[in-house]
Design a protein around this motif. Sequence first.
Motif, PDB file in Angstrom:
ATOM      1  N   VAL A   1       0.824  -1.223   0.000  1.00  0.00           N
ATOM      2  CA  VAL A   1       0.000   0.000   0.000  1.00  0.00           C
ATOM      3  C   VAL A   1       0.851   1.264   0.000  1.00  0.00           C
ATOM      4  O   VAL A   1       0.352   2.349  -0.330  1.00  0.00           O
ATOM      5  CB  VAL A   1      -0.972   0.016   1.196  1.00  0.00           C
ATOM      6  N   ALA A   2       2.120   1.156   0.388  1.00  0.00           N
ATOM      7  CA  ALA A   2       3.014   2.320   0.410  1.00  0.00           C
ATOM      8  C   ALA A   2       4.451   1.818   0.426  1.00  0.00           C
ATOM      9  O   ALA A   2       4.735   0.691   0.839  1.00  0.00           O
ATOM     10  CB  ALA A   2       2.751   3.188   1.640  1.00  0.00           C
ATOM     11  N   ALA A   3       5.356   2.678  -0.043  1.00  0.00           N
ATOM     12  CA  ALA A   3       6.775   2.318  -0.050  1.00  0.00           C
ATOM     13  C   ALA A   3       7.614   3.570   0.103  1.00  0.00           C
ATOM     14  O   ALA A   3       7.210   4.665  -0.303  1.00  0.00           O
ATOM     15  CB  ALA A   3       7.148   1.591  -1.336  1.00  0.00           C
ATOM     16  N   MET A   4       8.778   3.415   0.721  1.00  0.00           N
ATOM     17  CA  MET A   4       9.713   4.525   0.834  1.00  0.00           C
ATOM     18  C   MET A   4      11.137   4.015   0.692  1.00  0.00           C
ATOM     19  O   MET A   4      11.449   2.874   1.042  1.00  0.00           O
ATOM     20  CB  MET A   4       9.559   5.258   2.176  1.00  0.00           C
ATOM     21  N   LYS A   5      11.971   4.861   0.126  1.00  0.00           N
ATOM     22  CA  LYS A   5      13.393   4.560   0.021  1.00  0.00           C
ATOM     23  C   LYS A   5      14.108   5.258   1.159  1.00  0.00           C
ATOM     24  O   LYS A   5      13.964   6.471   1.346  1.00  0.00           O
ATOM     25  CB  LYS A   5      13.948   5.036  -1.321  1.00  0.00           C
ATOM     26  N   ARG A   6      14.874   4.511   1.923  1.00  0.00           N
ATOM     27  CA  ARG A   6      15.616   5.080   3.049  1.00  0.00           C
ATOM     28  C   ARG A   6      17.105   5.096   2.706  1.00  0.00           C
ATOM     29  O   ARG A   6      17.638   4.126   2.174  1.00  0.00           O
ATOM     30  CB  ARG A   6      15.373   4.260   4.319  1.00  0.00           C
ATOM     31  N   GLN A   7      17.739   6.194   3.039  1.00  0.00           N
ATOM     32  CA  GLN A   7      19.154   6.367   2.730  1.00  0.00           C
ATOM     33  C   GLN A   7      19.935   6.580   4.016  1.00  0.00           C
ATOM     34  O   GLN A   7      19.565   7.412   4.842  1.00  0.00           O
ATOM     35  CB  GLN A   7      19.366   7.560   1.795  1.00  0.00           C
ATOM     36  N   ALA A   8      21.021   5.828   4.182  1.00  0.00           N
ATOM     37  CA  ALA A   8      21.856   5.966   5.373  1.00  0.00           C
ATOM     38  C   ALA A   8      22.547   7.333   5.385  1.00  0.00           C
ATOM     39  O   ALA A   8      22.863   7.887   4.330  1.00  0.00           O
ATOM     40  CB  ALA A   8      22.903   4.853   5.412  1.00  0.00           C
ATOM     41  N   PRO A   9      22.800   7.892   6.570  1.00  0.00           N
ATOM     42  CA  PRO A   9      23.547   9.149   6.642  1.00  0.00           C
ATOM     43  C   PRO A   9      25.004   8.923   6.253  1.00  0.00           C
ATOM     44  O   PRO A   9      25.498   7.787   6.250  1.00  0.00           O
ATOM     45  CB  PRO A   9      23.424   9.547   8.116  1.00  0.00           C
ATOM     46  N   LYS A  10      25.676   9.985   5.909  1.00  0.00           N
ATOM     47  CA  LYS A  10      27.073   9.893   5.506  1.00  0.00           C
ATOM     48  C   LYS A  10      27.904   9.239   6.619  1.00  0.00           C
ATOM     49  O   LYS A  10      27.784   9.580   7.787  1.00  0.00           O
ATOM     50  CB  LYS A  10      27.621  11.291   5.193  1.00  0.00           C
ATOM     51  N   GLY A  11      28.718   8.280   6.215  1.00  0.00           N
ATOM     52  CA  GLY A  11      29.583   7.599   7.170  1.00  0.00           C
ATOM     53  C   GLY A  11      28.955   6.395   7.829  1.00  0.00           C
ATOM     54  O   GLY A  11      29.590   5.738   8.658  1.00  0.00           O
ATOM     55  N   ASP A  12      27.695   6.080   7.490  1.00  0.00           N
ATOM     56  CA  ASP A  12      27.013   4.916   8.072  1.00  0.00           C
ATOM     57  C   ASP A  12      26.453   4.084   6.928  1.00  0.00           C
ATOM     58  O   ASP A  12      26.358   4.550   5.796  1.00  0.00           O
ATOM     59  CB  ASP A  12      25.898   5.367   9.012  1.00  0.00           C
ATOM     60  N   PHE A  13      26.112   2.842   7.208  1.00  0.00           N
ATOM     61  CA  PHE A  13      25.508   1.997   6.180  1.00  0.00           C
ATOM     62  C   PHE A  13      24.092   1.596   6.570  1.00  0.00           C
ATOM     63  O   PHE A  13      23.387   0.956   5.802  1.00  0.00           O
ATOM     64  CB  PHE A  13      26.354   0.737   5.956  1.00  0.00           C
ATOM     65  N   ARG A  14      23.646   1.988   7.779  1.00  0.00           N
ATOM     66  CA  ARG A  14      22.311   1.652   8.259  1.00  0.00           C
ATOM     67  C   ARG A  14      21.345   2.766   7.872  1.00  0.00           C
ATOM     68  O   ARG A  14      21.570   3.925   8.229  1.00  0.00           O
ATOM     69  CB  ARG A  14      22.318   1.456   9.775  1.00  0.00           C
TER      70      ARG A  14
ATOM     71  N   LYS B   1      12.210   9.032   1.496  1.00  0.00           N
ATOM     72  CA  LYS B   1      11.324   9.666   0.534  1.00  0.00           C
ATOM     73  C   LYS B   1      10.465   8.585  -0.099  1.00  0.00           C
ATOM     74  O   LYS B   1      10.829   7.397  -0.118  1.00  0.00           O
ATOM     75  CB  LYS B   1      12.122  10.407  -0.538  1.00  0.00           C
ATOM     76  N   GLY B   2       9.292   8.984  -0.600  1.00  0.00           N
ATOM     77  CA  GLY B   2       8.406   8.027  -1.244  1.00  0.00           C
ATOM     78  C   GLY B   2       9.087   7.362  -2.424  1.00  0.00           C
ATOM     79  O   GLY B   2       9.937   7.962  -3.090  1.00  0.00           O
ATOM     80  N   ALA B   3       8.736   6.114  -2.671  1.00  0.00           N
ATOM     81  CA  ALA B   3       9.399   5.360  -3.743  1.00  0.00           C
ATOM     82  C   ALA B   3       8.385   4.593  -4.564  1.00  0.00           C
ATOM     83  O   ALA B   3       7.341   4.173  -4.065  1.00  0.00           O
ATOM     84  CB  ALA B   3      10.418   4.387  -3.146  1.00  0.00           C
ATOM     85  N   ARG B   4       8.714   4.434  -5.844  1.00  0.00           N
ATOM     86  CA  ARG B   4       7.949   3.542  -6.705  1.00  0.00           C
ATOM     87  C   ARG B   4       8.613   2.174  -6.691  1.00  0.00           C
ATOM     88  O   ARG B   4       9.835   2.071  -6.780  1.00  0.00           O
ATOM     89  CB  ARG B   4       7.913   4.092  -8.133  1.00  0.00           C
ATOM     90  N   THR B   5       7.805   1.160  -6.582  1.00  0.00           N
ATOM     91  CA  THR B   5       8.340  -0.199  -6.531  1.00  0.00           C
ATOM     92  C   THR B   5       8.044  -0.922  -7.835  1.00  0.00           C
ATOM     93  O   THR B   5       7.023  -0.685  -8.473  1.00  0.00           O
ATOM     94  CB  THR B   5       7.713  -0.983  -5.371  1.00  0.00           C
ATOM     95  N   THR B   6       8.939  -1.812  -8.197  1.00  0.00           N
ATOM     96  CA  THR B   6       8.723  -2.639  -9.379  1.00  0.00           C
ATOM     97  C   THR B   6       7.790  -3.791  -9.011  1.00  0.00           C
ATOM     98  O   THR B   6       7.571  -4.101  -7.830  1.00  0.00           O
ATOM     99  CB  THR B   6      10.042  -3.203  -9.899  1.00  0.00           C
ATOM    100  N   LEU B   7       7.251  -4.426 -10.015  1.00  0.00           N
ATOM    101  CA  LEU B   7       6.398  -5.588  -9.768  1.00  0.00           C
ATOM    102  C   LEU B   7       7.174  -6.690  -9.056  1.00  0.00           C
ATOM    103  O   LEU B   7       6.637  -7.375  -8.178  1.00  0.00           O
ATOM    104  CB  LEU B   7       5.828  -6.116 -11.087  1.00  0.00           C
ATOM    105  N   ALA B   8       8.460  -6.842  -9.402  1.00  0.00           N
ATOM    106  CA  ALA B   8       9.291  -7.864  -8.755  1.00  0.00           C
ATOM    107  C   ALA B   8       9.467  -7.554  -7.281  1.00  0.00           C
ATOM    108  O   ALA B   8       9.408  -8.452  -6.427  1.00  0.00           O
ATOM    109  CB  ALA B   8      10.645  -7.959  -9.457  1.00  0.00           C
ATOM    110  N   GLU B   9       9.679  -6.282  -6.949  1.00  0.00           N
ATOM    111  CA  GLU B   9       9.853  -5.889  -5.555  1.00  0.00           C
ATOM    112  C   GLU B   9       8.562  -6.084  -4.769  1.00  0.00           C
ATOM    113  O   GLU B   9       8.581  -6.572  -3.629  1.00  0.00           O
ATOM    114  CB  GLU B   9      10.320  -4.431  -5.488  1.00  0.00           C
TER     115      GLU B   9
END
Length: 301
Positions: free
Chosen positions: A198-211, A221-229
């Motif tokens: 019903v909803a999706a978002m892309k999350r980006q780690a802050p600089k210097g981190d991978f989480r 930010k809001g994200a569009r997902t592929t059918l595979a995803e």
Amino acid sequence: MKLAILSRNTKLYSTRRLVEAAREQGHSVRTLDPLRCYMRISSDGFAMHYKGQSISGYHAVIPRIGASVTRYGTAVLRQFELMGSFTPNSSDAILRARDKLRSHQLLAAQGIGMPATVFGDNPDDTADLLSMLGPPPHVIKLNEGTQGAGVMLTEKLSASKGVIEALRGLYAQFLVQEFIPEAKGADLRCFVVGGKVVAAMKRQAPKGDFRSNLHRGGSAKGARTTLAEQEVAIRAARVLGLGVAGVDLIRSARGPLVLEVNASPGLEGIEDASGVDVAGAMVEYVAERHKRRLAKRASKS
């Protein structure tokens, strides 16, 4: 519909939004602290009290059970189930999702892609365990960590061994996974309700981190997902038996890979990023399932 929200804090965003959505849709709703629920268990029936008063007759229960109270919270939820209440996430499904090792085994058995993962107990096997995974970087995760806590990245084999030795000294349960560099510190949270994203978002780690967790300073930010995803997210929730789930994926060279399936995903980040009324979608799904149960009972009578 008479609805209960199991939550320890009525002021939390997710709890407030669910209460608001339920009232907007015309349902009777009450928030119950699972730690204040206590139970009578007998072969002649089940009973529950809350703060000195008997509680019963709830058509549905939406659990918002934190990791720190998983054991007691799921026992309370199971009691509601035995008393006839519907829940989108059963007590057993929550327990499956909370145990990272168990959930990874169940997902992998169904062919759902994920980073290669190793797990072992004896210190004498550490070197061979890591050889089964491959060269670093390695991602080391506590088995029941949440919101990015207890997740570490080691870039050298000696560092991986050192962290593993330290965790074993603390009697902690953990997994070790391959690192997916092409993800570049980003992941995709797909919010699944009733077999739909019903909803999706892309999350980006802050600089210097991978989480990329928002609680760790990540952005979203809001994200569009592929059918595979979408298919992977829906299948992952279904395998664990979750009607409502936050499925975290990473985009890799070999397709979407599941990082984690959250049985009690927060609503604030996903609603802010996507602009979708996720709480409303959850309540609508629960109400529809309640109607189906009533219709099924009526057809049998």
